[in-house]
Design an enzyme around this catalytic site. Structure first.
Site, PDB file in Angstrom:
ATOM      1  N   GLU A 177       0.845  -1.202   0.000  1.00  0.00           N
ATOM      2  CA  GLU A 177       0.000   0.000   0.000  1.00  0.00           C
ATOM      3  C   GLU A 177       0.870   1.238   0.000  1.00  0.00           C
ATOM      4  O   GLU A 177       2.080   1.167   0.286  1.00  0.00           O
ATOM      5  CB  GLU A 177      -0.933   0.000   1.223  1.00  0.00           C
ATOM      6  CG  GLU A 177      -2.108  -0.942   1.048  1.00  0.00           C
ATOM      7  CD  GLU A 177      -3.175  -0.756   2.096  1.00  0.00           C
ATOM      8  OE1 GLU A 177      -2.924  -0.085   3.101  1.00  0.00           O
ATOM      9  OE2 GLU A 177      -4.270  -1.304   1.901  1.00  0.00           O
ATOM     10  N   ARG A 204      -1.024   9.545   1.184  1.00  0.00           N
ATOM     11  CA  ARG A 204      -2.453   9.844   1.002  1.00  0.00           C
ATOM     12  C   ARG A 204      -2.754  11.327   0.894  1.00  0.00           C
ATOM     13  O   ARG A 204      -3.572  11.739   0.069  1.00  0.00           O
ATOM     14  CB  ARG A 204      -3.237   9.313   2.215  1.00  0.00           C
ATOM     15  CG  ARG A 204      -3.596   7.905   2.043  1.00  0.00           C
ATOM     16  CD  ARG A 204      -4.562   7.448   3.073  1.00  0.00           C
ATOM     17  NE  ARG A 204      -4.741   6.023   2.804  1.00  0.00           N
ATOM     18  CZ  ARG A 204      -5.344   5.184   3.600  1.00  0.00           C
ATOM     19  NH1 ARG A 204      -5.850   5.603   4.729  1.00  0.00           N
ATOM     20  NH2 ARG A 204      -5.469   3.924   3.274  1.00  0.00           N
ATOM     21  N   ARG A 253      -1.691   9.251   8.955  1.00  0.00           N
ATOM     22  CA  ARG A 253      -1.614   7.816   9.270  1.00  0.00           C
ATOM     23  C   ARG A 253      -1.083   7.037   8.078  1.00  0.00           C
ATOM     24  O   ARG A 253      -1.514   7.244   6.939  1.00  0.00           O
ATOM     25  CB  ARG A 253      -3.013   7.312   9.611  1.00  0.00           C
ATOM     26  CG  ARG A 253      -3.085   5.830   9.836  1.00  0.00           C
ATOM     27  CD  ARG A 253      -4.524   5.391   9.967  1.00  0.00           C
ATOM     28  NE  ARG A 253      -5.259   5.560   8.730  1.00  0.00           N
ATOM     29  CZ  ARG A 253      -5.945   4.588   8.121  1.00  0.00           C
ATOM     30  NH1 ARG A 253      -6.004   3.390   8.633  1.00  0.00           N
ATOM     31  NH2 ARG A 253      -6.595   4.844   7.000  1.00  0.00           N
ATOM     32  N   HIS A 263     -11.819  10.384   6.320  1.00  0.00           N
ATOM     33  CA  HIS A 263     -11.641   8.935   6.417  1.00  0.00           C
ATOM     34  C   HIS A 263     -11.137   8.481   7.782  1.00  0.00           C
ATOM     35  O   HIS A 263     -11.593   7.484   8.324  1.00  0.00           O
ATOM     36  CB  HIS A 263     -10.644   8.528   5.335  1.00  0.00           C
ATOM     37  CG  HIS A 263     -10.387   7.070   5.233  1.00  0.00           C
ATOM     38  ND1 HIS A 263     -11.383   6.159   4.939  1.00  0.00           N
ATOM     39  CD2 HIS A 263      -9.250   6.341   5.390  1.00  0.00           C
ATOM     40  CE1 HIS A 263     -10.865   4.934   4.897  1.00  0.00           C
ATOM     41  NE2 HIS A 263      -9.580   5.016   5.189  1.00  0.00           N
ATOM     42  N   HIS A 268      -9.285  10.336   2.599  1.00  0.00           N
ATOM     43  CA  HIS A 268      -8.905   9.264   1.677  1.00  0.00           C
ATOM     44  C   HIS A 268      -9.074   9.783   0.267  1.00  0.00           C
ATOM     45  O   HIS A 268     -10.114  10.354  -0.069  1.00  0.00           O
ATOM     46  CB  HIS A 268      -9.767   8.013   1.889  1.00  0.00           C
ATOM     47  CG  HIS A 268      -9.162   6.797   1.262  1.00  0.00           C
ATOM     48  ND1 HIS A 268      -9.102   6.630  -0.096  1.00  0.00           N
ATOM     49  CD2 HIS A 268      -8.558   5.725   1.809  1.00  0.00           C
ATOM     50  CE1 HIS A 268      -8.484   5.483  -0.361  1.00  0.00           C
ATOM     51  NE2 HIS A 268      -8.141   4.917   0.788  1.00  0.00           N
TER      52      HIS A 268
HETATM   53  C1  LIG Z   1     -13.956   2.530   4.521  1.00  0.00           C
HETATM   54  C2  LIG Z   1     -12.831   2.354   5.501  1.00  0.00           C
HETATM   55  C3  LIG Z   1     -11.754   1.544   5.177  1.00  0.00           C
HETATM   56  C4  LIG Z   1     -10.704   1.375   6.077  1.00  0.00           C
HETATM   57  N1  LIG Z   1      -9.672   0.526   5.772  1.00  0.00           N
HETATM   58  C5  LIG Z   1      -8.713   0.283   6.706  1.00  0.00           C
HETATM   59  C6  LIG Z   1      -7.709  -0.691   6.482  1.00  0.00           C
HETATM   60  O1  LIG Z   1      -7.698  -1.354   5.456  1.00  0.00           O
HETATM   61  N2  LIG Z   1      -6.767  -0.889   7.439  1.00  0.00           N
HETATM   62  C7  LIG Z   1      -6.748  -0.178   8.609  1.00  0.00           C
HETATM   63  O2  LIG Z   1      -5.857  -0.400   9.448  1.00  0.00           O
HETATM   64  N3  LIG Z   1      -7.716   0.747   8.851  1.00  0.00           N
HETATM   65  C8  LIG Z   1      -8.690   0.971   7.945  1.00  0.00           C
HETATM   66  N4  LIG Z   1      -9.660   1.891   8.202  1.00  0.00           N
HETATM   67  C9  LIG Z   1      -9.683   2.543   9.507  1.00  0.00           C
HETATM   68  C10 LIG Z   1     -10.162   1.527  10.538  1.00  0.00           C
HETATM   69  O3  LIG Z   1     -11.195   0.757   9.979  1.00  0.00           O
HETATM   70  C11 LIG Z   1     -10.673   2.226  11.775  1.00  0.00           C
HETATM   71  O4  LIG Z   1      -9.744   3.176  12.229  1.00  0.00           O
HETATM   72  C12 LIG Z   1     -10.895   1.203  12.874  1.00  0.00           C
HETATM   73  O5  LIG Z   1     -11.758   0.186  12.422  1.00  0.00           O
HETATM   74  C13 LIG Z   1     -11.501   1.887  14.079  1.00  0.00           C
HETATM   75  O6  LIG Z   1     -11.856   0.886  14.995  1.00  0.00           O
HETATM   76  P1  LIG Z   1     -12.522   1.324  16.341  1.00  0.00           P
HETATM   77  O7  LIG Z   1     -12.858   0.067  17.064  1.00  0.00           O
HETATM   78  O8  LIG Z   1     -11.687   2.345  16.999  1.00  0.00           O
HETATM   79  O9  LIG Z   1     -13.877   2.078  15.879  1.00  0.00           O
HETATM   80  P2  LIG Z   1     -15.142   1.528  15.093  1.00  0.00           P
HETATM   81  O10 LIG Z   1     -14.866   0.290  14.367  1.00  0.00           O
HETATM   82  O11 LIG Z   1     -15.688   2.667  14.304  1.00  0.00           O
HETATM   83  O12 LIG Z   1     -16.160   1.179  16.262  1.00  0.00           O
HETATM   84  C14 LIG Z   1     -16.709   2.189  17.078  1.00  0.00           C
HETATM   85  C15 LIG Z   1     -17.796   1.553  17.922  1.00  0.00           C
HETATM   86  O13 LIG Z   1     -18.182   2.456  18.961  1.00  0.00           O
HETATM   87  C16 LIG Z   1     -19.605   2.476  19.058  1.00  0.00           C
HETATM   88  N5  LIG Z   1     -19.965   3.744  19.691  1.00  0.00           N
HETATM   89  C17 LIG Z   1     -19.645   5.000  19.290  1.00  0.00           C
HETATM   90  N6  LIG Z   1     -20.129   5.900  20.173  1.00  0.00           N
HETATM   91  C18 LIG Z   1     -20.761   5.186  21.138  1.00  0.00           C
HETATM   92  C19 LIG Z   1     -21.453   5.555  22.328  1.00  0.00           C
HETATM   93  N7  LIG Z   1     -21.599   6.839  22.710  1.00  0.00           N
HETATM   94  N8  LIG Z   1     -21.991   4.567  23.081  1.00  0.00           N
HETATM   95  C20 LIG Z   1     -21.855   3.256  22.731  1.00  0.00           C
HETATM   96  N9  LIG Z   1     -21.199   2.864  21.603  1.00  0.00           N
HETATM   97  C21 LIG Z   1     -20.654   3.821  20.839  1.00  0.00           C
HETATM   98  C22 LIG Z   1     -20.053   2.316  17.624  1.00  0.00           C
HETATM   99  O14 LIG Z   1     -21.406   1.898  17.575  1.00  0.00           O
HETATM  100  C23 LIG Z   1     -19.071   1.234  17.164  1.00  0.00           C
HETATM  101  O15 LIG Z   1     -19.533  -0.030  17.584  1.00  0.00           O
HETATM  102  C24 LIG Z   1     -10.722   2.067   7.316  1.00  0.00           C
HETATM  103  C25 LIG Z   1     -11.805   2.888   7.639  1.00  0.00           C
HETATM  104  C26 LIG Z   1     -12.853   3.030   6.741  1.00  0.00           C
HETATM  105  C27 LIG Z   1     -14.008   3.908   7.109  1.00  0.00           C
END
Ligand SMILES: Cc1cc2nc3c(=O)[nH]c(=O)nc-3n(C[C@H](O)[C@H](O)[C@H](O)COP(=O)(O)OP(=O)(O)OC[C@H]3O[C@@H](n4cnc5c(N)ncnc54)[C@H](O)[C@@H]3O)c2cc1C
Length: 533
Positions: free
Chosen positions: A117, A283, A377, A342, A238
């Site tokens: 990547e 990016r 990032r 993103h 992104h």
């Molecule tokens: C389209 C896309 C593609 C990506 N591709 C990659 C990749 O290939 N590789 C990589 O490393 N990263 C990638 N990323 C980034 C990565 O996916 C995210 O940074 C990572 O998944 C974040 O994980 P997280 O658990 O912190 O948050 P999330 O997966 O967003 O989860 C957040 C959770 O918190 C919950 N929540 C929020 N507020 C509250 C509240 N007040 N009360 C209760 N629950 C709450 C939500 O419902 C959700 O369940 C991508 C992101 C996107 C959008």
């Protein structure tokens, strides 16, 4: 007020990779997992197409991975953090496999397929089911969490406030079942530690790849509890969100450019050719180049036809399905793309165990600012960061002494709170925020636009009618304030009026400081925010 489960437990908020991995690492300690939606929905994790970075190749080394991370971070990544996370990466992949995740293997089955990547100097991206890595990994973790008896899962419960004790330490969370916000007494879930794993902020922008519910709710919870937030101005756009009128926008993963896909404008010009790194430049560089084309009246397309042809369907089944759902056939047609919000590099400032400045409050995943990502990032480092820190958080909490505490009632709330019938419902206030953030706190920024954004957000603080709106306005205000205060261009933060680099410094602010600075900006006598070298 209802008091549920007065045990000495740990409250984990969020059902993405960060929340689930933290809950699993904490087992067998009792955990209550609070998730605003059903598990597997309304999170960024299942949308991740690229994969997870880990130095696993024979020609690779964690030190090279760390160097690439620092390079992308444009002077604000912490070298110790980058080295530690890169070293942890291979064991994070092993841990996922032990939880039931399976990654794509070479034909002989001996090793994992390693993808390339942008801005990675080696092939080191592991995938699951091609471009369905996030969903595949999340499904494995959901399965593991549901089988773990020490984890109590409360789906469809949104945390509305942190519960604090008389000393201001986190002592649990107040939450509301979905659809009842403001109409019922909040439920108190007491806990000796709270881990926020609430994801990012893309939903504050009109063009985003994030679920629309990703509006920085966790940042607002922490900020309202007095936590220090760091580097909020650094929002990654992104370059290649699919521009087909969908909201949120589907993503055309960077791995397509890793395979040789080209960016062309409406006249068929390959405008990245003259830029160092071409389509695989960092990016922010690619996003700005595309944005410049769009500002000049061009449309921009990602052309995969010559390198992938029909193979796109087997190598990138997720992208193919997203394109087809948007009415585009990527075998026949180039894919229209544009930059979209993103990933948030900024977040709750945490230490090497992911502890925030508020006692008892921890943060994991996109909501945290660990020092890994700096001003930009490196692709596929965020799932990795969440996995690495989840394990370190569990070690830290395990070593913590239990502290009995009396919870204070939540601070007075907005009245009246409006019931929200749909998680994606766009109130006028939210529509205004998204438009302001996109236009004035977007890919290219300047003082005049940021000044307007701060004033607009300040005005909207009086119009918010629900907890969600209130928090979205506060977080937008803090991001705009931080962006106004950084008078330089670095990484993802590009100021047309300040194109040069200044000495390396972080932006740190509490909510009170941000509101004060916003008031000063409003009066056009802005004082600088606290900067930490
Ligand atoms: C389209 C896309 C593609 C990506 N591709 C990659 C990749 O290939 N590789 C990589 O490393 N990263 C990638 N990323 C980034 C990565 O996916 C995210 O940074 C990572 O998944 C974040 O994980 P997280 O658990 O912190 O948050 P999330 O997966 O967003 O989860 C957040 C959770 O918190 C919950 N929540 C929020 N507020 C509250 C509240 N007040 N009360 C209760 N629950 C709450 C939500 O419902 C959700 O369940 C991508 C992101 C996107 C959008």
């Amino acid at each position: 007020m209802t008091t549920a489960n007065p045990h000495d437990r740990i409250v984990v908020v969020g059902g993405g990779i960060a929340g689930l991995a933290t809950a699993l690492h904490l087992a067998p300690l009792p955990v209550t997992l609070l998730v605003a939606s059903p598990l597997g929905q309304q999170a960024s994790t299942p949308l991740a197409q690229g994969g997870i970075a880990a130095a696993l190749g024979a020609d690779d080394d964690p030190a090279l991975h760390a160097t690439d991370t620092l390079q992308a971070g444009a002077g604000l990544s912490n070298p110790d953090v980058a080295a530690r996370v890169a070293r942890a990466a291979p064991s994070c992949i092993e841990w996922l496999v032990a939880q039931g995740a399976s990654f794509d293997r070479t034909a002989s089955g001996d090793g994992l397929i390693l993808g390339l990547e942008a801005a990675h100097s080696r092939r080191r991206i592991v995938h699951a089911q091609g471009d369905r890595t996030g969903r595949s990994v999340l499904e494995a973790l959901i399965h593991a969490v549901r089988k773990t008896p020490s984890i109590q899962i409360m789906e469809n419960h949104r945390v509305t406030d942190l519960a604090l004790d008389a000393n201001g330490a986190a002592a649990g969370a107040f939450c509301a079942p979905w659809g009842s916000e403001g109409s019922e007494e909040p439920i108190l879930i007491p806990g000796r530690a709270v881990v926020l794993a609430t994801g990012g902020i893309g939903g504050l922008y009109a063009h985003t790849t994030n679920p629309l519910t990703a509006q920085g709710g966790g940042l607002a919870l922490a900020a309202r509890a007095g936590a220090v937030l760091r580097d909020l101005e650094f929002v990654q756009f992104h370059p290649t969100a699919i521009a087909a009128g969908l909201d949120p926008m589907p993503l055309a993963t960077e791995a397509l450019r890793g395979e040789g896909a080209m960016l062309v404008n409406s006249r068929g010009e390959r405008f990245m050719q003259a830029v160092p790194g071409a389509e695989l430049a960092p990016r922010d560089v690619v996003a700005r180049a595309i944005f410049a084309q769009i500002c000049a009246g061009e449309r921009v397309f990602l052309d995969t036809r010559h390198v992938l042809g029909e193979h796109i369907t087997s190598k990138f089944p997720g992208v193919t399905a997203l394109c087809r759902a948007a009415g585009i056939d990527p075998i026949r047609d180039p894919v229209p793309v544009r930059p979209a919000a993103h990933y948030h590099m900024g977040g709750i400032k945490v230490d090497d165990q992911s502890r925030s400045s508020v006692e008892g409050l921890w943060a994991c995943g996109e909501v945290a600012s660990t020092g890994l990502h700096g001003a930009n990032r490196l692709a596929s480092n965020s799932l990795l960061e969440a996995l690495a820190y989840a394990a370190w958080i569990a070690d830290g909490i395990r070593g913590m002494e239990s502290r009995p505490s009396m919870v204070q009632p939540p601070s007075p709330s907005f009245a009246p709170w409006h019931r929200s019938n749909s998680r994606n419902q766009q109130s006028l206030c939210l529509q205004q925020i998204r438009s302001v953030m996109d236009r004035q706190v977007g890919v290219l920024r300047d003082a005049a636009g940021l000044h307007q954004a701060v004033r607009h957000c300040s005005a909207l603080t009086h119009e918010a009618r629900s907890i969600r709106e209130r928090d979205a306005v506060l977080v937008s205000l803090m991001i705009a304030t931080a962006a106004y205060s950084r008078n330089e261009s670095r990484g993802a933060h590009q100021r047309l009026d300040h194109p040069h680099l200044m000495p390396e410094q972080h932006t740190e602010m509490t909510l009170d400081q941000a509101l004060r600075i916003a008031a000063e900006i409003d009066n056009e006598t802005a004082a600088p925010v606290r900067r930490v070298a």
